[in-house]
Design a protein around this motif. Structure first.
Motif, short mmCIF file in Angstrom:
data_model
loop_
_atom_site.label_atom_id
_atom_site.label_comp_id
_atom_site.label_asym_id
_atom_site.label_seq_id
_atom_site.Cartn_x
_atom_site.Cartn_y
_atom_site.Cartn_z
N LEU A 87 11.87 6.83 14.26
CA LEU A 87 11.58 8.25 14.35
C LEU A 87 10.88 8.62 15.66
O LEU A 87 10.77 9.80 15.99
N THR A 88 10.42 7.63 16.39
CA THR A 88 9.79 7.88 17.69
C THR A 88 10.69 7.42 18.83
O THR A 88 10.23 7.27 19.96
N GLY A 89 11.95 7.16 18.51
CA GLY A 89 12.89 6.70 19.54
C GLY A 89 12.59 5.30 20.02
O GLY A 89 12.94 4.94 21.15
N GLY A 90 11.94 4.50 19.16
CA GLY A 90 11.60 3.14 19.53
C GLY A 90 10.34 3.01 20.36
O GLY A 90 9.96 1.90 20.73
N VAL A 91 9.69 4.13 20.65
CA VAL A 91 8.46 4.11 21.45
C VAL A 91 7.30 3.62 20.59
O VAL A 91 7.07 4.14 19.49
N VAL A 92 6.58 2.62 21.06
CA VAL A 92 5.41 2.11 20.36
C VAL A 92 4.21 2.98 20.73
O VAL A 92 3.90 3.16 21.91
N ILE A 93 3.56 3.52 19.73
CA ILE A 93 2.39 4.36 19.97
C ILE A 93 1.15 3.49 19.87
O ILE A 93 0.79 2.99 18.79
N SER A 94 0.51 3.26 21.01
CA SER A 94 -0.66 2.38 21.06
C SER A 94 -1.63 2.88 22.13
O SER A 94 -1.31 2.87 23.32
N SER A 95 -2.79 3.32 21.68
CA SER A 95 -3.82 3.81 22.59
C SER A 95 -5.15 3.86 21.85
O SER A 95 -5.19 4.23 20.68
N PRO A 96 -6.24 3.52 22.53
CA PRO A 96 -7.55 3.65 21.87
C PRO A 96 -7.92 5.10 21.59
O PRO A 96 -8.85 5.35 20.82
N LEU A 97 -7.19 6.04 22.18
CA LEU A 97 -7.47 7.45 21.96
C LEU A 97 -6.62 8.06 20.87
O LEU A 97 -6.75 9.25 20.55
N ILE A 98 -5.72 7.25 20.27
CA ILE A 98 -4.85 7.74 19.20
C ILE A 98 -5.06 6.89 17.96
O ILE A 98 -4.95 5.66 18.01
N TRP A 99 -5.35 7.52 16.84
CA TRP A 99 -5.46 6.82 15.56
C TRP A 99 -4.33 7.27 14.65
O TRP A 99 -3.79 8.37 14.80
N GLU A 100 -3.99 6.42 13.71
CA GLU A 100 -3.00 6.77 12.70
C GLU A 100 -3.68 7.29 11.45
O GLU A 100 -4.67 6.73 10.98
N SER A 101 -3.12 8.35 10.88
CA SER A 101 -3.59 8.91 9.62
C SER A 101 -2.50 8.75 8.57
O SER A 101 -1.36 9.18 8.79
N THR A 102 -2.83 8.15 7.44
CA THR A 102 -1.86 7.93 6.37
C THR A 102 -2.51 8.15 5.00
O THR A 102 -3.71 8.34 4.89
N ARG A 103 -1.67 8.08 3.97
CA ARG A 103 -2.09 8.14 2.57
C ARG A 103 -2.94 9.37 2.25
O ARG A 103 -3.99 9.29 1.61
N PHE A 104 -2.45 10.53 2.70
CA PHE A 104 -3.09 11.80 2.32
C PHE A 104 -2.86 11.98 0.82
O PHE A 104 -1.73 12.09 0.36
N CYS A 105 -3.95 12.01 0.06
CA CYS A 105 -3.85 12.03 -1.39
C CYS A 105 -4.82 13.04 -1.98
O CYS A 105 -5.98 13.12 -1.54
N LEU A 106 -4.35 13.79 -2.97
CA LEU A 106 -5.21 14.71 -3.71
C LEU A 106 -5.21 14.30 -5.17
O LEU A 106 -4.16 13.96 -5.72
N SER A 107 -6.37 14.36 -5.80
CA SER A 107 -6.45 14.04 -7.22
C SER A 107 -5.82 15.16 -8.04
O SER A 107 -5.71 16.29 -7.56
N PRO A 108 -5.39 14.86 -9.27
CA PRO A 108 -4.83 15.92 -10.13
C PRO A 108 -5.82 17.07 -10.27
O PRO A 108 -7.00 16.87 -10.55
N GLY A 109 -5.36 18.27 -10.02
CA GLY A 109 -6.21 19.44 -10.17
C GLY A 109 -6.98 19.84 -8.94
O GLY A 109 -7.65 20.89 -8.93
N ALA A 110 -6.92 19.03 -7.87
CA ALA A 110 -7.62 19.39 -6.64
C ALA A 110 -7.00 20.64 -6.03
O ALA A 110 -5.78 20.80 -6.03
N ASP A 111 -7.83 21.53 -5.49
CA ASP A 111 -7.29 22.76 -4.93
C ASP A 111 -7.15 22.66 -3.41
O ASP A 111 -7.46 21.63 -2.80
N SER A 112 -6.71 23.74 -2.80
CA SER A 112 -6.42 23.74 -1.36
C SER A 112 -7.67 23.52 -0.52
O SER A 112 -7.58 23.07 0.62
N ARG A 113 -8.83 23.84 -1.06
CA ARG A 113 -10.06 23.62 -0.30
C ARG A 113 -10.34 22.14 -0.08
O ARG A 113 -10.90 21.76 0.96
N VAL A 114 -9.94 21.31 -1.03
CA VAL A 114 -10.11 19.86 -0.85
C VAL A 114 -9.19 19.35 0.26
O VAL A 114 -9.59 18.56 1.11
N ALA A 115 -7.95 19.84 0.26
CA ALA A 115 -7.01 19.45 1.32
C ALA A 115 -7.56 19.85 2.69
O ALA A 115 -7.51 19.08 3.65
N ALA A 116 -8.11 21.06 2.78
CA ALA A 116 -8.68 21.53 4.04
C ALA A 116 -9.90 20.70 4.44
O ALA A 116 -10.10 20.38 5.62
#
Length: 212
Positions: A87-116
């Motif tokens: 999805l990045t055209g084979g480009v490896v994303i590697s830099s101390p200034l870039i972090w990866e964010s994954t596993r965005f999760c909300l518990s059952p019943g959590a509202d939009s304020r928790v996401a924000a």
């Protein structure tokens, strides 16, 4: 409240950790139908939880998980580089200034304020750790959520259609976005900074261990 916890320190927060991994199993396997591994404890964990990531977690008043995100430096192993490089055209994303964010999760019943609040926590990490960008993989359902929060990424590449569409996005830090996200979360800057300082101090010099 927002908590900032390294993976190796989750043992000091057993209820929060247990409910986070259980909520991840509910969201990713039960609700979204992803092919993820769930252990005998009902926990959804993957190989990147063993890389000592930094978690941003919304803790409910009863001490249980309300929502969370997981962060790793791109100088180490990441999901984007290991599994979604097409999805990045084979480009490896590697830099101390870039972090990866994954596993965005909300518990059952959590509202939009928790996401924000979770997105706010990610922005506080950018401010405090000198990170300029986050990269992450997200599905079609998250597009609306990011737009609603006021923190949409630049899309680097996508595959699939409709609800099955998967994308890699890049988030840039913008102080104006922080103001919008604070408003969406219903939080003040003072409160957010207080939560951050409880974890790292007022002027943190600590870095993610894999990026050190």
């Amino acid at each position: 409240m927002l908590k900032y916890i390294y993976g190796s320190d989750l043992k000091s927060h057993p209820v929060l950790a247990d409910t986070m991994f259980r909520d991840r199993a509910w969201q990713f396997r039960e609700r979204l139908g992803w092919e993820v591994s769930v252990d005998a404890q009902g926990h959804e964990r993957d190989e990147y939880d063993d890389e000592d990531p930094l978690y941003v977690i919304w803790q409910r008043p009863d001490g249980r998980h309300g929502g969370s995100m997981r962060f790793l430096p791109t100088t180490g192993r990441t999901m984007v580089n290991d599994h979604f490089s097409e999805l990045t055209g084979g480009v490896v994303i590697s830099s101390p200034l870039i972090w990866e964010s994954t596993r965005f999760c909300l518990s059952p019943g959590a509202d939009s304020r928790v996401a924000a609040a979770l997105m706010l926590g990610g922005g506080e990490l950018m401010r405090g750790f000198g990170v300029t960008q986050f990269v992450g993989v997200f599905d079609a359902r998250m597009v609306r959520i990011y737009r609603m929060i006021g923190s949409s990424p630049d899309v680097l590449g996508s595959s699939g259609r409709g609800r099955d569409r998967i994308s890699v996005g890049l988030w840039n830090y913008d102080p104006a976005d922080r103001v919008k996200v604070l408003q969406r979360a219903g939080l003040s800057s003072v409160v957010s900074e207080h939560w951050y300082a409880r974890a790292f101090g007022a002027k943190p010099t600590k870095r993610l261990r894999k990026a050190a």
